[in-house]
Scaffold this active site. Structure first.
Site, PDB file in Angstrom:
ATOM      1  N   GLU A  71       1.625  31.732  23.159  1.00 36.96           N
ATOM      2  CA  GLU A  71       1.192  32.475  21.971  1.00 36.96           C
ATOM      3  C   GLU A  71       0.393  33.669  22.463  1.00 36.96           C
ATOM      4  O   GLU A  71      -0.501  33.503  23.285  1.00 36.96           O
ATOM      5  CB  GLU A  71       0.324  31.543  21.095  1.00 36.96           C
ATOM      6  CG  GLU A  71      -0.458  32.217  19.976  1.00 36.96           C
ATOM      7  CD  GLU A  71       0.427  32.965  18.965  1.00 36.96           C
ATOM      8  OE1 GLU A  71       1.321  32.343  18.379  1.00 36.96           O
ATOM      9  OE2 GLU A  71       0.211  34.175  18.798  1.00 36.96           O
ATOM     10  N   ASP A 120       8.396  36.212  14.230  1.00 35.52           N
ATOM     11  CA  ASP A 120       8.195  37.458  13.479  1.00 35.52           C
ATOM     12  C   ASP A 120       9.541  38.134  13.230  1.00 35.52           C
ATOM     13  O   ASP A 120      10.352  38.274  14.150  1.00 35.52           O
ATOM     14  CB  ASP A 120       7.274  38.404  14.269  1.00 35.52           C
ATOM     15  CG  ASP A 120       5.878  37.813  14.455  1.00 35.52           C
ATOM     16  OD1 ASP A 120       5.475  36.978  13.617  1.00 35.52           O
ATOM     17  OD2 ASP A 120       5.200  38.162  15.438  1.00 35.52           O
ATOM     18  N   LYS A 124      12.611  46.214  10.839  1.00 39.56           N
ATOM     19  CA  LYS A 124      13.150  47.564  11.089  1.00 39.56           C
ATOM     20  C   LYS A 124      14.155  47.530  12.233  1.00 39.56           C
ATOM     21  O   LYS A 124      13.923  46.895  13.258  1.00 39.56           O
ATOM     22  CB  LYS A 124      12.013  48.525  11.452  1.00 39.56           C
ATOM     23  CG  LYS A 124      11.133  48.840  10.268  1.00 39.56           C
ATOM     24  CD  LYS A 124      10.095  49.888  10.611  1.00 39.56           C
ATOM     25  CE  LYS A 124       9.201  50.107   9.399  1.00 39.56           C
ATOM     26  NZ  LYS A 124       7.804  50.305   9.753  1.00 39.56           N
ATOM     27  N   ASP A 156      12.584  30.744   7.438  1.00 42.09           N
ATOM     28  CA  ASP A 156      12.969  30.845   6.021  1.00 42.09           C
ATOM     29  C   ASP A 156      13.556  32.230   5.756  1.00 42.09           C
ATOM     30  O   ASP A 156      13.959  32.534   4.646  1.00 42.09           O
ATOM     31  CB  ASP A 156      11.737  30.650   5.126  1.00 42.09           C
ATOM     32  CG  ASP A 156      10.755  31.793   5.292  1.00 42.09           C
ATOM     33  OD1 ASP A 156      10.461  32.151   6.458  1.00 42.09           O
ATOM     34  OD2 ASP A 156      10.312  32.355   4.281  1.00 42.09           O
ATOM     35  N   GLU A 198       6.389  26.452   7.959  1.00 44.56           N
ATOM     36  CA  GLU A 198       7.459  25.711   7.305  1.00 44.56           C
ATOM     37  C   GLU A 198       6.934  24.962   6.082  1.00 44.56           C
ATOM     38  O   GLU A 198       7.554  24.965   5.013  1.00 44.56           O
ATOM     39  CB  GLU A 198       8.058  24.720   8.308  1.00 44.56           C
ATOM     40  CG  GLU A 198       9.218  23.916   7.779  1.00 44.56           C
ATOM     41  CD  GLU A 198       9.887  23.135   8.898  1.00 44.56           C
ATOM     42  OE1 GLU A 198       9.409  23.178  10.054  1.00 44.56           O
ATOM     43  OE2 GLU A 198      10.909  22.490   8.612  1.00 44.56           O
TER      44      GLU A 198
HETATM   45  N1  SAH Z   1       5.301  28.827  14.899  1.00 42.47           N
HETATM   46  C1  SAH Z   1       4.214  28.926  13.941  1.00 42.47           C
HETATM   47  C2  SAH Z   1       3.741  30.366  13.780  1.00 42.47           C
HETATM   48  C3  SAH Z   1       4.784  31.351  13.321  1.00 42.47           C
HETATM   49  S1  SAH Z   1       4.168  33.037  13.218  1.00 42.47           S
HETATM   50  C4  SAH Z   1       4.649  28.325  12.614  1.00 42.47           C
HETATM   51  O1  SAH Z   1       5.849  28.119  12.427  1.00 42.47           O
HETATM   52  O2  SAH Z   1       3.793  28.039  11.777  1.00 42.47           O
HETATM   53  C5  SAH Z   1       4.831  33.705  14.751  1.00 42.47           C
HETATM   54  C6  SAH Z   1       3.843  33.565  15.904  1.00 42.47           C
HETATM   55  O3  SAH Z   1       4.490  34.004  17.078  1.00 42.47           O
HETATM   56  C7  SAH Z   1       2.597  34.432  15.753  1.00 42.47           C
HETATM   57  O4  SAH Z   1       1.443  33.620  15.915  1.00 42.47           O
HETATM   58  C8  SAH Z   1       2.724  35.484  16.856  1.00 42.47           C
HETATM   59  O5  SAH Z   1       1.476  35.864  17.390  1.00 42.47           O
HETATM   60  C9  SAH Z   1       3.587  34.769  17.879  1.00 42.47           C
HETATM   61  N2  SAH Z   1       4.438  35.644  18.702  1.00 42.47           N
HETATM   62  C10 SAH Z   1       5.305  36.571  18.220  1.00 42.47           C
HETATM   63  N3  SAH Z   1       5.934  37.214  19.225  1.00 42.47           N
HETATM   64  C11 SAH Z   1       5.491  36.645  20.375  1.00 42.47           C
HETATM   65  C12 SAH Z   1       5.760  36.890  21.758  1.00 42.47           C
HETATM   66  N4  SAH Z   1       6.620  37.845  22.135  1.00 42.47           N
HETATM   67  N5  SAH Z   1       5.114  36.149  22.684  1.00 42.47           N
HETATM   68  C13 SAH Z   1       4.210  35.207  22.291  1.00 42.47           C
HETATM   69  N6  SAH Z   1       3.905  34.935  21.003  1.00 42.47           N
HETATM   70  C14 SAH Z   1       4.526  35.651  20.053  1.00 42.47           C
END
Ligand code: SAH
Length: 216
Positions: A71, A120, A124, A156, A198
């Site tokens: 993370e 994420d 775009k 989702d 989720e």
């Molecule tokens: N997996 C969790 C959080 C989803 S939000 C859940 O399902 O509840 C997506 C998370 O991925 C965020 O906390 C973001 O900081 C992390 N993240 C996104 N791109 C990343 C990357 N390239 N390397 C490490 N972490 C990343």
């Protein structure tokens, strides 16, 4: 996922034995960091584990596997760390790193599986390469996953999901599981482990999509 900056988080992360400081030095040697009986244990990585609910639950249910949580946001990783310290175990490590650097941290074929949960969306088009299921990342995963290794992805976000299905297909991965309503599928939902996002999104009525693909 955005959280307010937590000033204590950096210090706590630096001091914790659960957080790997220089993951590059573990490349090819991850098993050495785990107890003797785990020298052949499969190694699973969750990228973007957020506050760690999924990682904590899956590592508890499968004590024979090694789980590494990645993370890149300190304040978020800190939440996972707090959970882990309350509920200690010897098959989990965390790292505060960006997945683009995965090849520096793991040898070729060192991983058995990669979990991507509610990544994420980067909607775009010019940010397409940043999506964790883009061809860019699939080439990285192909290096660090062993033959037969898998990526499991849940979201989702239908647009991101459709993009991801097309992306693994065009890269030659074998899709072994595909669902546009994971929670409505009795077989799949029986063994499903919820993430924070989720739980929130499904409670709001969003169907959850799920994909498992094997490395070509
Ligand atoms: N997996 C969790 C959080 C989803 S939000 C859940 O399902 O509840 C997506 C998370 O991925 C965020 O906390 C973001 O900081 C992390 N993240 C996104 N791109 C990343 C990357 N390239 N390397 C490490 N972490 C990343």
């Amino acid at each position: 996922m955005r959280l307010r900056n937590i000033p204590a988080s950096r210090g706590a992360i630096e001091q914790s034995e659960y957080v790997v400081k220089e993951p590059g030095t573990y490349q090819g040697k991850w098993h050495d960091e785990f107890p003797d009986g785990m020298q052949n244990a499969p190694i699973m990585l969750e990228i973007g584990m957020g506050k760690g609910r999924f990682l904590l639950d899956i590592s508890e249910k499968n004590p024979e596997n090694i789980y590494i949580g990645m993370e890149y946001q300190s304040s978020v990783l800190y939440r996972a760390l707090q959970k882990l310290e309350k509920s200690p175990r010897n098959n989990v490590l965390l790292m505060r790193e960006d997945a683009v650097r995965l090849c520096e941290f793991f040898d070729e074929g060192e991983l058995d599986g990669i979990y991507l949960n509610f990544s994420d969306p980067w909607p775009k088009e010019r940010h397409e390469k940043r999506r964790l299921t883009s061809g860019n990342f699939l080439s990285i995963y192909k290096k660090v996953l062993k033959p037969g290794g898998f990526v499991e992805f849940k979201t989702d976000n239908r647009a991101l999901f459709d993009f991801s299905v097309a992306s693994v297909n065009s890269d030659g991965w074998e899709i072994t599981e595909l669902s546009y309503d994971l929670h409505g599928n009795e077989r799949l939902s029986r063994n499903n482990i919820l993430t924070e996002y989720e739980e929130k999104f499904s409670a709001e009525g969003h169907p959850i999509c799920n994909l498992v693909a094997k490395r070509p």
